[in-house]
Write an enzyme that holds these catalytic residues in place. Structure first.
Site, mmCIF file in Angstrom:
data_model
loop_
_atom_site.group_PDB
_atom_site.id
_atom_site.type_symbol
_atom_site.label_atom_id
_atom_site.label_comp_id
_atom_site.label_asym_id
_atom_site.label_seq_id
_atom_site.Cartn_x
_atom_site.Cartn_y
_atom_site.Cartn_z
ATOM 1 N N TYR A 113 0.832 -1.202 0.000
ATOM 2 C CA TYR A 113 0.000 0.000 0.000
ATOM 3 C C TYR A 113 0.872 1.259 0.000
ATOM 4 C CZ TYR A 113 -3.584 3.331 1.621
ATOM 5 O OH TYR A 113 -4.436 4.403 1.743
ATOM 6 N N LYS B 141 1.086 4.191 -2.817
ATOM 7 C CA LYS B 141 0.794 5.603 -2.555
ATOM 8 C C LYS B 141 2.014 6.493 -2.860
ATOM 9 C CE LYS B 141 -3.550 5.230 -1.539
ATOM 10 N NZ LYS B 141 -4.567 5.805 -2.431
HETATM 11 N N1 LIG Z 1 -9.393 5.708 5.371
HETATM 12 C C1 LIG Z 1 -8.195 6.211 5.568
HETATM 13 O O1 LIG Z 1 -7.749 6.359 6.726
HETATM 14 C C2 LIG Z 1 -7.328 6.634 4.404
HETATM 15 C C3 LIG Z 1 -6.094 7.221 4.713
HETATM 16 C C4 LIG Z 1 -5.277 7.642 3.683
HETATM 17 C C5 LIG Z 1 -5.679 7.490 2.365
HETATM 18 N N2 LIG Z 1 -6.876 6.916 2.089
HETATM 19 C C6 LIG Z 1 -7.232 6.775 0.675
HETATM 20 O O2 LIG Z 1 -8.468 7.421 0.428
HETATM 21 C C7 LIG Z 1 -9.187 6.730 -0.596
HETATM 22 C C8 LIG Z 1 -10.560 6.340 -0.062
HETATM 23 O O3 LIG Z 1 -10.384 5.523 1.083
HETATM 24 P P1 LIG Z 1 -11.618 5.012 1.979
HETATM 25 O O4 LIG Z 1 -11.070 4.860 3.340
HETATM 26 O O5 LIG Z 1 -12.812 5.843 1.731
HETATM 27 O O6 LIG Z 1 -11.807 3.545 1.341
HETATM 28 P P2 LIG Z 1 -13.117 2.604 1.431
HETATM 29 O O7 LIG Z 1 -12.622 1.213 1.201
HETATM 30 O O8 LIG Z 1 -13.843 2.885 2.692
HETATM 31 O O9 LIG Z 1 -13.991 3.080 0.197
HETATM 32 C C9 LIG Z 1 -13.499 2.934 -1.116
HETATM 33 C C10 LIG Z 1 -14.610 3.048 -2.138
HETATM 34 O O10 LIG Z 1 -14.010 2.781 -3.415
HETATM 35 C C11 LIG Z 1 -14.742 1.766 -4.081
HETATM 36 N N3 LIG Z 1 -13.839 0.954 -4.893
HETATM 37 C C12 LIG Z 1 -12.936 0.033 -4.462
HETATM 38 N N4 LIG Z 1 -12.298 -0.511 -5.503
HETATM 39 C C13 LIG Z 1 -12.800 0.070 -6.625
HETATM 40 C C14 LIG Z 1 -12.540 -0.082 -8.013
HETATM 41 N N5 LIG Z 1 -11.650 -0.980 -8.456
HETATM 42 N N6 LIG Z 1 -13.228 0.685 -8.883
HETATM 43 C C15 LIG Z 1 -14.146 1.588 -8.445
HETATM 44 N N7 LIG Z 1 -14.441 1.758 -7.145
HETATM 45 C C16 LIG Z 1 -13.771 1.011 -6.248
HETATM 46 C C17 LIG Z 1 -15.397 0.943 -2.966
HETATM 47 O O11 LIG Z 1 -16.548 0.249 -3.428
HETATM 48 C C18 LIG Z 1 -15.734 2.016 -1.931
HETATM 49 O O12 LIG Z 1 -16.987 2.618 -2.180
HETATM 50 C C19 LIG Z 1 -8.321 5.516 -0.963
HETATM 51 O O13 LIG Z 1 -7.560 5.808 -2.109
HETATM 52 C C20 LIG Z 1 -7.437 5.344 0.243
HETATM 53 O O14 LIG Z 1 -6.231 4.690 -0.077
HETATM 54 C C21 LIG Z 1 -7.708 6.483 3.083
#
Ligand SMILES: NC(=O)c1ccc[n+]([C@@H]2O[C@H](COP(=O)([O-])OP(=O)(O)OC[C@H]3O[C@@H](n4cnc5c(N)ncnc54)[C@H](O)[C@@H]3O)[C@@H](O)[C@H]2O)c1
Length: 255
Positions: free
Chosen positions: A151, A155
Site C-alpha cells: 500500500y 501511494k
Molecule cells: N481511510 C483512511 O484512513 C485513508 C487514509 C489515507 C488514504 N486513504 C485513501 O483514500 C481513498 C478512499 O479511502 P476510503 O477509506 O474511503 O476507502 P473505502 O474502502 O472505505 O472506500 C473505497 C470506495 O471505493 C470503491 N472501490 C474500491 N475498488 C474500486 C474499483 N476498483 N473501482 C471503483 N471503485 C472502487 C469501494 O466500493 C468504496 O466505495 C483511498 O484511495 C485510500 O487509499 C484512506
C-alpha cells in the site's frame, strides 16, 4: 454549473468528497464498483437536492475510466474537477506479500490514477478555464509502515504520478495535486484493523487506537475533513498550486 467526477464516491472518504463538492455547487458524477452503495448514495444525495449522477465501473480498467469521462461529458457537458479517489489496501507481513496482492493494489491504486488522469485531461485540454485533477494519496505516500509495504509503495507511486502529470499537463492549464489523509474510520480502516489484530493478536480497535494515539489534533479524521481539502484543491483558491501532495492528517507525519 461546474462538473466534478469522484471515483470510489459511493462510500467512505469519496462520499464525503462528493457531498462537499455538491454543496459547493458542483454537478457530481460518482463512480464506484459497488452498485448497491451507488444506488444508496445517489438516492441520499438526490433527497438532499444535490445535482448527482452515478456510474458503475472499475477504476483499474482503462476503458471504464474512459467511459466514465464520456458519461460526464454526455450528461453534464464538461469536466472541471476529476478526483481519483478509489483505492484499496493490503495488510500483510512483507514475507507474505503475493504477486496477486501486488497486482491488485497497484491496479486499483496506481493504474487507476494513470487511466483517470488521461481520461480527464483529454477532455480538460479542449475546454476553457483551469482543470483540476486531484488524487488520493496518503500519509503512506510520504512514510512507510510495517504490514503495509504494498500500500505504501502504491501511494508513493501516486505522489510521483502527481508530479509528473502536473509537469506534463501544465501547458493545458490543468493542475494536478493530491490529498494525503491520515487515519479515518472508513471500511478501509475496519479491514486494516482486523488484519493487524489477526497478525499481532490485538483486540478489535487496538490497531486504530495505536495508529491514532499521537494525532496532534486529538481525534481521527472524518470524511468531511478530507472534503475540506478537496474543496480547496477544486476551487480557484488553489489555482497557484500544482504537483503537490498535501498532508491532511491532524498532525501525524511532518514534511
Ligand atoms: N481511510 C483512511 O484512513 C485513508 C487514509 C489515507 C488514504 N486513504 C485513501 O483514500 C481513498 C478512499 O479511502 P476510503 O477509506 O474511503 O476507502 P473505502 O474502502 O472505505 O472506500 C473505497 C470506495 O471505493 C470503491 N472501490 C474500491 N475498488 C474500486 C474499483 N476498483 N473501482 C471503483 N471503485 C472502487 C469501494 O466500493 C468504496 O466505495 C483511498 O484511495 C485510500 O487509499 C484512506
Amino acid at each position: 454549473m461546474k462538473v466534478a467526477v469522484v471515483t470510489g464516491g459511493a462510500s467512505g472518504l469519496g462520499k464525503g468528497i462528493a457531498e462537499r463538492l455538491a454543496k459547493d455547487g458542483f454537478s457530481v458524477l460518482i463512480s464506484d464498483l459497488n452498485q448497491n452503495l451507488l444506488d444508496q448514495t445517489e438516492q441520499e444525495f438526490l433527497d438532499k437536492g444535490y445535482a448527482i449522477k452515478q456510474f458503475q465501473g472499475n477504476v483499474s480498467i482503462q476503458k471504464d475510466q474512459k467511459a466514465l469521462a464520456q458519461v460526464a461529458l454526455d450528461d453534464f457537458g464538461r469536466i472541471d474537477v476529476w478526483v481519483n479517489n478509489a483505492g484499496v489496501e493490503s495488510v500483510v507481513p512483507f514475507s507474505d506479500i503475493t504477486q496477486e496482492q501486488l497486482e491488485k493494489v497497484f491496479a486499483i491504486d496506481v493504474f487507476s490514477v494513470v487511466y483517470g488522469t488521461q481520461a480527464a485531461a483529454e477532455i480538460m485540454k479542449k475546454q476553457d478555464g483551469i482543470g483540476k485533477i486531484i488524487n488520493a494519496c496518503s500519509i503512506a505516500g510520504h512514510e512507510s509502515y510495517e504490514m503495509l509495504a504494498t500500500y505504501c509503495a502504491a501511494k508513493h507511486a501516486v505522489r510521483s504520478l502527481t508530479v509528473a502529470a502536473a509537469k506534463e499537463y501544465a501547458k493545458y492549464n490543468i493542475r494536478v495535486n493530491s490529498y494525503c489523509p491520515g487515519v479515518a474510520a472508513t471500511s478501509m480502516w475496519e479491514r486494516v484493523d482486523a488484519a493487524m489484530a489477526k497478525e499481532y493478536g490485538w483486540e478489535s480497535g487496538e490497531a486504530m487506537q495505536k495508529f491514532s494515539a499521537g494525532i496532534l489534533c486529538g481525534r481521527t479524521q472524518e470524511p468531511a475533513d478530507v472534503g475540506n481539502i478537496v474543496s480547496f484543491l477544486a476551487s480557484s483558491d488553489s489555482d497557484y498550486i500544482t504537483g503537490q501532495s498535501l498532508i491532511i492528517d491532524g498532525g501525524m507525519v511532518f514534511r
